[in-house]
Design an enzyme around this catalytic site. Structure first.
Site, PDB file in Angstrom:
ATOM      1  N   SER A 192       0.832  -1.199   0.000  1.00 50.26           N
ATOM      2  CA  SER A 192       0.000   0.000   0.000  1.00 50.26           C
ATOM      3  C   SER A 192       0.864   1.246   0.000  1.00 50.26           C
ATOM      4  O   SER A 192       2.020   1.234   0.407  1.00 50.26           O
ATOM      5  CB  SER A 192      -0.949  -0.015   1.194  1.00 50.26           C
ATOM      6  OG  SER A 192      -0.382   0.735   2.240  1.00 50.26           O
ATOM      7  N   LYS A 193       0.263   2.299  -0.463  1.00 43.12           N
ATOM      8  CA  LYS A 193       0.962   3.572  -0.616  1.00 43.12           C
ATOM      9  C   LYS A 193       1.614   4.009   0.701  1.00 43.12           C
ATOM     10  O   LYS A 193       2.673   4.618   0.714  1.00 43.12           O
ATOM     11  CB  LYS A 193      -0.073   4.601  -1.063  1.00 43.12           C
ATOM     12  CG  LYS A 193       0.524   5.868  -1.601  1.00 43.12           C
ATOM     13  CD  LYS A 193      -0.561   6.838  -1.966  1.00 43.12           C
ATOM     14  CE  LYS A 193       0.023   8.223  -2.140  1.00 43.12           C
ATOM     15  NZ  LYS A 193      -0.913   9.274  -1.840  1.00 43.12           N
ATOM     16  N   ARG A 194       0.946   3.656   1.793  1.00 44.15           N
ATOM     17  CA  ARG A 194       1.444   4.087   3.098  1.00 44.15           C
ATOM     18  C   ARG A 194       2.830   3.521   3.448  1.00 44.15           C
ATOM     19  O   ARG A 194       3.567   4.102   4.207  1.00 44.15           O
ATOM     20  CB  ARG A 194       0.444   3.721   4.200  1.00 44.15           C
ATOM     21  CG  ARG A 194      -0.432   4.878   4.587  1.00 44.15           C
ATOM     22  CD  ARG A 194      -1.631   4.421   5.390  1.00 44.15           C
ATOM     23  NE  ARG A 194      -2.641   3.848   4.521  1.00 44.15           N
ATOM     24  CZ  ARG A 194      -3.264   2.697   4.755  1.00 44.15           C
ATOM     25  NH1 ARG A 194      -2.978   1.999   5.819  1.00 44.15           N
ATOM     26  NH2 ARG A 194      -4.176   2.256   3.921  1.00 44.15           N
TER      27      ARG A 194
END
Ligand code: GLU
Length: 478
Positions: free
Chosen positions: A250-252
């Site tokens: 995920s982008k996080r």
């Protein structure tokens, strides 16, 4: 029929690795069969509009060499290629679908399509929309009178839907599991669930590659194709790219996008090569593939359905291979930005030659060259090295012997310097390491360096090298 694939990203402002892999598979399906690769921008969710996001999509695809045959910037016979510019087309087909019995007008949920939790309003839960009972003529009158409305899909079938997927085989889903979702929103824009069908049909797309999260909605798309009397495309759903067995990339996490990886010093070609293998195998031991090679050997039969785990160590290894395969000039050009804060005059060609075989990501350059600006403050114990048979005392002696010799050297090349220092060792009955190791420490103040003593001397140049040896001798005296 000509193969036509499309990459249909939403402009989010970054290119997720999973999306880039989808693009790659779309591209390879087209190019391995002499077909066309189309770029379509899916921007109907205006709430998520991000300035400049379309340019990021263009730049990323160009950077990895995936050129498109039709798209928003170059046009084509099936445009426009930006969904927000196709509004009239969706409206036309939404009304047609209502006439054909595949959808109905709904007036009660225009406030909107989803509540805060992203769920459909309760009144519309599966097949229970009261607006379905409104006679079409009455619905049309209300629309003509200006009442806001949405177009909602009808799921009238019972039983099980079966469709084929290239990766997952035959898939069965009960019609009961499908909701009668919104196809055209009250703002006149379509939802993904509608636009993908209309566009893929009108753009004559032959193969649709997308994440497996779309499998469960595919029967709904098939119902729309059926209502219009159209043939659905060949479906190629691919497993998600995972960080580990449980978590999606995920982008996080900060390493989920192409942009993140480039910023960390990975080469676009290596990233592309690595993601090609995330869900596809060539059926051989070969791991290094250029895009052109992939175009030749790609086939959808070798796509697999097990979750693809993104292994950063494997990518790092592969990136190292790509770095070593660059020509000296190519590497030097990529390394230059990392040298820009060094103010001492150094031989950057020699530095690049020393670094190229030693690093796996470009960002490792920074940690390798931190001593070039100035020698870090180091402990005299650094001169103690069992393997090299050195101690601070031996280092003191070695540097005293080396200094006057080096001062006289005119051919400041690696080979010559190496011979000169070897000569110093021989004539003083010392081991090579007893001379070379202290010189390396004196020049760098570090145990691990991009190259040995003489390589460092060439990188630093004669004046700086002599200065550093003199400083080291002072330290050893003190
Ligand atoms: N815009 C969709 C996405 O980014 C495209 C899915 C598809 O390829 O159909 O997920």
């Amino acid at each position: 029929m000509k193969t036509r694939t499309r990459f249909a990203p939403s402009p989010t402002g970054y290119m997720h690795i999973g999306n880039l892999r989808t693009a790659l598979y779309e591209y390879l399906i087209a190019k391995s069969t002499g077909g066309d690769f189309i770029l379509r921008i899916e921007d109907t969710d205006q709430k998520r509009f991000v300035e400049g996001a379309t340019d990021i999509i263009f730049q990323t695809l160009k950077r990895v060499g995936m050129n498109w045959d039709e798209g928003p910037d170059i046009g084509g016979d099936f445009g426009p290629y930006i969904q927000s510019e196709r509004r009239a087309i969706y409206a036309e087909y939404a009304h047609k679908l209502v006439e054909l019995g595949g959808a109905h007008y709904c007036f009660c949920a225009h406030k909107d399509e989803e509540d805060e939790n992203g769920d459909e309003p309760q009144t519309h839960a599966k097949l229970k929309d009261p607006c379905k009972l409104i006679p079409l003529e009455e619905a049309k009158r209300r629309i003509a009178a200006g009442e806001p409305f949405v177009v909602r899909q009808n799921i009238n079938k019972k039983g099980t839907s079966v469709f084929h997927d290239v990766v997952y085989g035959d898939i069965e889903i009960d019609y009961d599991e499908l909701d009668e979702g919104v196809l055209l929103k009250s703002d006149g824009l379509p939802t993904y669930n509608f636009a993908n069908v209309i566009d893929d049909h009108l753009m004559q797309i032959s193969h649709v590659v997308r994440g497996n999260e779309y499998i469960s909605s595919t029967p709904k798309y098939n119902l729309i194709y059926e209502a219009f009397g159209w043939t659905p495309p060949i479906y190629v759903h691919v497993p998600q790219v995972m960080k580990d067995a449980q978590h999606k990339l995920s982008k996080r996490n900060g390493d989920a996008s192409f942009q993140d990886l480039v910023a960390k010093g990975y080469l676009p070609e290596a990233i592309l090569n690595y993601i090609a293998l995330l869900g596809w195998n060539p059926g051989s031991e070969q791991e290094i593939f250029s895009l052109q090679e992939l175009e030749k050997c790609f086939s959808t039969e070798r796509l697999n359905k097990s979750p693809a785990i993104f292994d950063i160590n494997k990518l790092t290894w592969m990136n190292g291979c790509y770095i070593r395969n660059l020509s000296a000039d190519e590497f030097d050009a990529l390394a230059q930005p990392y040298y820009k804060n060094i103010t001492t005059s150094i031989n950057t060609k020699a530095l690049s030659a020393a670094l190229q075989p030693r690093i796996e990501t470009l960002n490792q350059i920074a940690e390798q060259i931190d001593f070039l600006q100035q020698v870090p403050d180091y402990d005299m114990e650094l001169y103690t090295n069992k393997k090299m048979k050195t101690t601070p005392e031996i280092a003191h002696l070695a540097l005293q012997l080396v200094l006057p010799t080096l001062q006289k050297v005119t051919d400041w090349s690696n080979d010559n310097l190496f011979n000169v220092l070897k000569e110093v060792a021989i004539s003083n009955e010392l081991k090579n390491g007893q001379i070379l190791y202290p010189v390396r420490i004196a020049l760098s103040g570090k145990e691990t360096t991009p190259g040995g003593a003489t390589e460092l001397a060439v990188i630093l140049g004669k004046d700086e090298s002599i200065k550093r040896i003199q400083t080291a001798l002072q330290k050893l005296n003190g």
